[in-house]
Design a protein around this motif. Sequence first.
Motif, PDB file in Angstrom:
ATOM      1  N   ALA A   1       9.343 -13.041   3.525  1.00  0.00           N
ATOM      2  CA  ALA A   1       8.702 -11.718   3.602  1.00  0.00           C
ATOM      3  C   ALA A   1       9.745 -10.615   3.715  1.00  0.00           C
ATOM      4  CB  ALA A   1       7.731 -11.674   4.784  1.00  0.00           C
ATOM      5  N   ALA A   2      10.809 -10.858   4.453  1.00  0.00           N
ATOM      6  CA  ALA A   2      11.850  -9.839   4.637  1.00  0.00           C
ATOM      7  C   ALA A   2      12.564  -9.494   3.335  1.00  0.00           C
ATOM      8  CB  ALA A   2      12.863 -10.319   5.671  1.00  0.00           C
ATOM      9  N   ASP A   3      12.484 -10.378   2.347  1.00  0.00           N
ATOM     10  CA  ASP A   3      13.186 -10.158   1.079  1.00  0.00           C
ATOM     11  C   ASP A   3      12.333  -9.464   0.021  1.00  0.00           C
ATOM     12  OD1 ASP A   3      15.510 -11.353   2.015  1.00  0.00           O
ATOM     13  OD2 ASP A   3      14.821 -13.349   1.430  1.00  0.00           O
ATOM     14  N   VAL A   4      11.073  -9.220   0.297  1.00  0.00           N
ATOM     15  CA  VAL A   4      10.206  -8.587  -0.706  1.00  0.00           C
ATOM     16  C   VAL A   4      10.536  -7.102  -0.773  1.00  0.00           C
ATOM     17  CG1 VAL A   4       7.819  -8.007  -1.313  1.00  0.00           C
ATOM     18  CG2 VAL A   4       8.384 -10.280  -0.394  1.00  0.00           C
ATOM     19  N   ARG A   5      10.927  -6.657  -1.970  1.00  0.00           N
ATOM     20  CA  ARG A   5      11.321  -5.258  -2.188  1.00  0.00           C
ATOM     21  C   ARG A   5      10.569  -4.704  -3.394  1.00  0.00           C
ATOM     22  NH1 ARG A   5      13.058  -5.849   2.154  1.00  0.00           N
ATOM     23  NH2 ARG A   5      15.202  -6.068   2.811  1.00  0.00           N
ATOM     24  N   LEU A   6       9.981  -3.529  -3.185  1.00  0.00           N
ATOM     25  CA  LEU A   6       9.344  -2.817  -4.280  1.00  0.00           C
ATOM     26  C   LEU A   6      10.169  -1.568  -4.564  1.00  0.00           C
ATOM     27  CD1 LEU A   6       6.145  -3.527  -2.515  1.00  0.00           C
ATOM     28  CD2 LEU A   6       6.089  -3.698  -4.975  1.00  0.00           C
ATOM     29  N   THR A   7      10.324  -1.246  -5.846  1.00  0.00           N
ATOM     30  CA  THR A   7      11.029  -0.019  -6.183  1.00  0.00           C
ATOM     31  C   THR A   7      10.175   1.160  -5.739  1.00  0.00           C
ATOM     32  OG1 THR A   7      10.038  -0.002  -8.388  1.00  0.00           O
ATOM     33  CG2 THR A   7      12.214  -1.021  -8.165  1.00  0.00           C
ATOM     34  N   PRO A   8      10.782   2.294  -5.423  1.00  0.00           N
ATOM     35  CA  PRO A   8       9.978   3.447  -5.002  1.00  0.00           C
ATOM     36  C   PRO A   8       8.974   3.854  -6.079  1.00  0.00           C
ATOM     37  CG  PRO A   8      12.307   3.821  -4.569  1.00  0.00           C
ATOM     38  CD  PRO A   8      12.203   2.557  -5.382  1.00  0.00           C
ATOM     39  N   ALA A   9       7.783   4.245  -5.626  1.00  0.00           N
ATOM     40  CA  ALA A   9       6.714   4.656  -6.553  1.00  0.00           C
ATOM     41  C   ALA A   9       7.038   5.951  -7.241  1.00  0.00           C
ATOM     42  CB  ALA A   9       5.387   4.762  -5.812  1.00  0.00           C
TER      43      ALA A   9
ATOM     44  N   ARG B   1       0.836  -1.207   0.000  1.00  0.00           N
ATOM     45  CA  ARG B   1       0.000   0.000   0.000  1.00  0.00           C
ATOM     46  C   ARG B   1       0.870   1.255   0.000  1.00  0.00           C
ATOM     47  NH1 ARG B   1      -2.998  -2.988   4.494  1.00  0.00           N
ATOM     48  NH2 ARG B   1      -4.607  -4.137   3.344  1.00  0.00           N
ATOM     49  N   THR B   2       1.921   1.263   0.807  1.00  0.00           N
ATOM     50  CA  THR B   2       2.824   2.416   0.872  1.00  0.00           C
ATOM     51  C   THR B   2       3.462   2.692  -0.486  1.00  0.00           C
ATOM     52  OG1 THR B   2       3.264   2.046   3.214  1.00  0.00           O
ATOM     53  CG2 THR B   2       4.890   3.345   2.000  1.00  0.00           C
ATOM     54  N   ALA B   3       3.782   1.620  -1.211  1.00  0.00           N
ATOM     55  CA  ALA B   3       4.406   1.765  -2.536  1.00  0.00           C
ATOM     56  C   ALA B   3       3.384   2.053  -3.637  1.00  0.00           C
ATOM     57  CB  ALA B   3       5.179   0.492  -2.871  1.00  0.00           C
ATOM     58  N   GLY B   4       2.104   2.054  -3.294  1.00  0.00           N
ATOM     59  CA  GLY B   4       1.069   2.312  -4.297  1.00  0.00           C
ATOM     60  C   GLY B   4       0.712   1.096  -5.129  1.00  0.00           C
ATOM     61  N   ALA B   5       1.086  -0.098  -4.656  1.00  0.00           N
ATOM     62  CA  ALA B   5       0.782  -1.341  -5.381  1.00  0.00           C
ATOM     63  C   ALA B   5      -0.527  -1.937  -4.869  1.00  0.00           C
ATOM     64  CB  ALA B   5       1.923  -2.341  -5.203  1.00  0.00           C
ATOM     65  N   PRO B   6      -1.294  -2.573  -5.753  1.00  0.00           N
ATOM     66  CA  PRO B   6      -2.570  -3.154  -5.336  1.00  0.00           C
ATOM     67  C   PRO B   6      -2.406  -4.307  -4.352  1.00  0.00           C
ATOM     68  CG  PRO B   6      -2.386  -3.083  -7.746  1.00  0.00           C
ATOM     69  CD  PRO B   6      -1.053  -2.731  -7.186  1.00  0.00           C
ATOM     70  N   VAL B   7      -3.381  -4.386  -3.437  1.00  0.00           N
ATOM     71  CA  VAL B   7      -3.498  -5.511  -2.511  1.00  0.00           C
ATOM     72  C   VAL B   7      -4.829  -6.182  -2.801  1.00  0.00           C
ATOM     73  CG1 VAL B   7      -3.714  -6.202  -0.079  1.00  0.00           C
ATOM     74  CG2 VAL B   7      -2.088  -4.398  -0.742  1.00  0.00           C
ATOM     75  N   VAL B   8      -4.770  -7.485  -3.077  1.00  0.00           N
ATOM     76  CA  VAL B   8      -5.961  -8.279  -3.378  1.00  0.00           C
ATOM     77  C   VAL B   8      -6.207  -9.213  -2.206  1.00  0.00           C
ATOM     78  CG1 VAL B   8      -7.015  -9.937  -4.958  1.00  0.00           C
ATOM     79  CG2 VAL B   8      -5.429  -8.198  -5.843  1.00  0.00           C
ATOM     80  N   LEU B   9      -7.387  -9.126  -1.630  1.00  0.00           N
ATOM     81  CA  LEU B   9      -7.770  -9.979  -0.514  1.00  0.00           C
ATOM     82  C   LEU B   9      -8.843 -10.939  -0.999  1.00  0.00           C
ATOM     83  CD1 LEU B   9      -7.974  -7.169   2.161  1.00  0.00           C
ATOM     84  CD2 LEU B   9      -6.056  -8.705   1.718  1.00  0.00           C
ATOM     85  N   VAL B  10      -8.516 -12.219  -0.973  1.00  0.00           N
ATOM     86  CA  VAL B  10      -9.401 -13.261  -1.487  1.00  0.00           C
ATOM     87  C   VAL B  10     -10.032 -13.987  -0.304  1.00  0.00           C
ATOM     88  CG1 VAL B  10      -9.513 -15.395  -2.827  1.00  0.00           C
ATOM     89  CG2 VAL B  10      -7.919 -13.576  -3.503  1.00  0.00           C
ATOM     90  N   ARG B  11     -11.325 -14.212  -0.381  1.00  0.00           N
ATOM     91  CA  ARG B  11     -11.992 -15.050   0.622  1.00  0.00           C
ATOM     92  C   ARG B  11     -12.962 -15.972  -0.093  1.00  0.00           C
ATOM     93  NH1 ARG B  11     -17.108 -13.548   2.092  1.00  0.00           N
ATOM     94  NH2 ARG B  11     -17.785 -11.528   1.303  1.00  0.00           N
ATOM     95  N   VAL B  12     -13.241 -17.078   0.542  1.00  0.00           N
ATOM     96  CA  VAL B  12     -14.095 -18.086  -0.063  1.00  0.00           C
ATOM     97  C   VAL B  12     -15.496 -18.027   0.540  1.00  0.00           C
ATOM     98  CG1 VAL B  12     -13.427 -19.931   1.555  1.00  0.00           C
ATOM     99  CG2 VAL B  12     -14.233 -20.520  -0.732  1.00  0.00           C
ATOM    100  N   GLU B  13     -16.472 -18.261  -0.297  1.00  0.00           N
ATOM    101  CA  GLU B  13     -17.844 -18.483   0.162  1.00  0.00           C
ATOM    102  C   GLU B  13     -18.293 -19.815  -0.390  1.00  0.00           C
ATOM    103  OE1 GLU B  13     -20.565 -15.346  -0.812  1.00  0.00           O
ATOM    104  OE2 GLU B  13     -19.658 -13.972   0.643  1.00  0.00           O
TER     105      GLU B  13
END
Length: 175
Positions: free
Chosen positions: A167-175, A48-60
Amino acid sequence: MTAAPVLDPQRTALVLVDLMERIVALPLEPRKGTEVLTNAEELARTFRTAGAPVVLVRVERPSVAEQPPGSSLVPGLAAHGDLEVVKRTIGAFQGTGLDERLRERGVTTLVFGGIATNLGVESTARAAGDLGYDLVFVEDAMAALTAAEHEASVRLDFPRLGTVVSAADVRLTPA
């Protein structure tokens, strides 16, 4: 695990699968659902901080009048602007419009976390691979019902489909 690629936030989305109260509460391996959730929440903040989409999936469950208790996303996980996807199959692409929503945003790479590693996450990732997305799997943002199921996915299957990182290795370039 291999070196994490540097991810472009304009072309990358985080996909978190089935982080629902009743699923996070299951006895999971190799880590508890609360540990998965902590790592997933940190990843979501980073995206979110980098401006990248977050997709939250749930099942019904299909064809039932009422969903089981705990079928909502864990409270506090969703934020304004996140994409919520409701699936009725193991994977998140079938009949949900997810592919179209991602392509509208120019997304070409998906970063995965969630529960269960070998079910919802892997099924969604396999469909994504078939659709041409580049795939990154965050090993410590996932768990399964057994350690063996989790390990089979992250050690055997996921390296053939994409890149496995922590998780510690995930890097996004600055937006």
